[in-house]
Design a protein around this motif. Structure first.
Motif, PDB file in Angstrom:
ATOM      1  N   LEU A   1       8.851  -0.913   4.203  1.00 12.89           N
ATOM      2  CA  LEU A   1       8.557  -0.988   2.611  1.00 12.89           C
ATOM      3  C   LEU A   1       9.352  -2.033   2.271  1.00 12.89           C
ATOM      4  O   LEU A   1       9.184  -2.772   1.171  1.00 12.89           O
TER       5      LEU A   1
ATOM      6  N   GLY B   1       7.007  -3.927   0.458  1.00  9.76           N
ATOM      7  CA  GLY B   1       6.805  -3.326  -0.636  1.00  9.76           C
ATOM      8  C   GLY B   1       7.221  -4.459  -1.821  1.00  9.76           C
ATOM      9  O   GLY B   1       8.083  -5.133  -1.735  1.00  9.76           O
TER      10      GLY B   1
ATOM     11  N   VAL C   1       6.672   5.539  -0.510  1.00  8.34           N
ATOM     12  CA  VAL C   1       6.661   5.137  -1.742  1.00  8.34           C
ATOM     13  C   VAL C   1       6.854   6.182  -2.938  1.00  8.34           C
ATOM     14  O   VAL C   1       6.728   7.389  -2.520  1.00  8.34           O
TER      15      VAL C   1
END
Ligand code: GRG
Length: 299
Positions: A228, A232, A297
């Protein structure tokens, strides 16, 4: 008529609500002196974290027939410790991050001095919460304090952070990478799960399967966190991304798809480790699979 079993999402929702409201009771109000310190503490503690570790504690307790009520304070203690570690991790002398849990890093709002003091206060509060859990026996309280303090000390989280900081911008081997993350992230996962099981009365050899579960889950979680960080956005993660570009991570070691496969393998190992507990450990299995499926997340 038998009642429908709640889904994992419903259970996690309930745990989150209980944990958030108990955390609110466990730390002084912002109006208490010294106001700025209590504001700094609440600023990070009440920010939207995922509460994965307290969920692990409570699920571990409930699968062994402990209750949410019994496990709530130990679960909050784990979250108090975790929040302290995030505040410290973001400091300029450590990861130098600017965004955490969707908010400016604590030190950017309150100054490094108060951030450090807020982290110390959170750590201390964690241990007073465990030792003051009146509904647990003295023996259990002392076992919980031992599990937690060993996990975060100089052979646990602090060890992982030390080797991580000193390895930045250096080439490290896979063994060192595993050393770092099994301590930096894994040690608190293990403590969270063991504390839940200990609340339900498990000790000694009976803790071994849940120890193995949490160890593998913690590493998988870290790999997903690495992915991530690379793939992300700050909006998705609520924290500064691309923080790890100067570090060797599971992703830089194995590539994104290799890292994803490794996380999946670790979740399988974690799930399998629970076999001795039978079907009653299913909620823990589901938690592991859901972390892999939904990633790490902010929700
Ligand atoms: C005070 C225990 C203690 C340690 C001091 C600073 C330090 C030494 C250690 C840093 C440990 C650390 C922050 C490890 C990173 C672990 C990790 C994957 C954090 C992100 O966890 P999430 O995704 O975050 O659960 P939220 O915000 O959702 O709680």
């Amino acid at each position: 008529m038998s009642r429908r079993q709640p889904s994992l999402a419903e259970t996690l929702g309930e745990i989150r609500t209980r944990v958030d409201s108990r955390l609110d009771e466990l730390v002084p109000r912002e109006s208490e002196k010294p106001e700025l310190l209590h504001q700094a503490i609440r600023y990070s503690l009440t920010a939207p974290g995922k509460r994965v570790r307290p969920a692990l504690t409570i699920l571990a307790a409930t699968v062994f027939r402990g209750s949410i009520d019994l496990a709530l304070d130990p679960a909050c203690a784990v979250e108090l410790v975790h929040t302290a570690s995030l505040i410290l991790d973001d400091l300029p002398s450590m990861d130098d991050a600017t965004l955490r849990r969707g908010r400016k890093a604590n030190h950017l709002v309150f100054g490094e001095d108060l951030s450090i003091l807020a982290a110390f206060a959170l750590l201390n509060r964690a241990f007073s919460v465990v030792s003051e859990s009146a509904h647990l026996s003295l023996r259990t309280r002392s076992d919980l304090a031992a599990i937690l303090s060993r996990a975060i000390g100089s052979e646990g989280v602090v060890a992982g952070q030390t080797v991580d900081l000193r390895s930045t911008a250096q080439t490290i081997d896979f063994e060192t990478l595993e050393y770092i993350h099994s301590r930096k992230t894994g040690a608190l996962f293990i403590a969270s799960a063991e504390m839940g099981a200990a609340v339900a009365g498990l000790s000694g050899k009976k803790l071994e399967p849940i120890h193995a579960y949490a160890k593998n889950l913690g590493l998988a979680f870290q790999i997903l966190d690495d992915l991530l960080d690379l793939e992300g956005t700050a909006e998705q993660t609520g924290k500064t991304v691309q923080q790890d570009v100067k570090k060797t991570t599971f992703v830089s070691f194995s590539g994104a798809s290799g890292a994803r496969s490794l996380a999946s393998e670790l979740v399988t190992v974690a799930v399998d480790a629970l076999r001795p507990y039978g079907r009653r450990a299913d909620p823990l299995r589901e938690l592991a699979r859901s972390l892999l499926r939904d990633g790490v997340v902010q929700h």
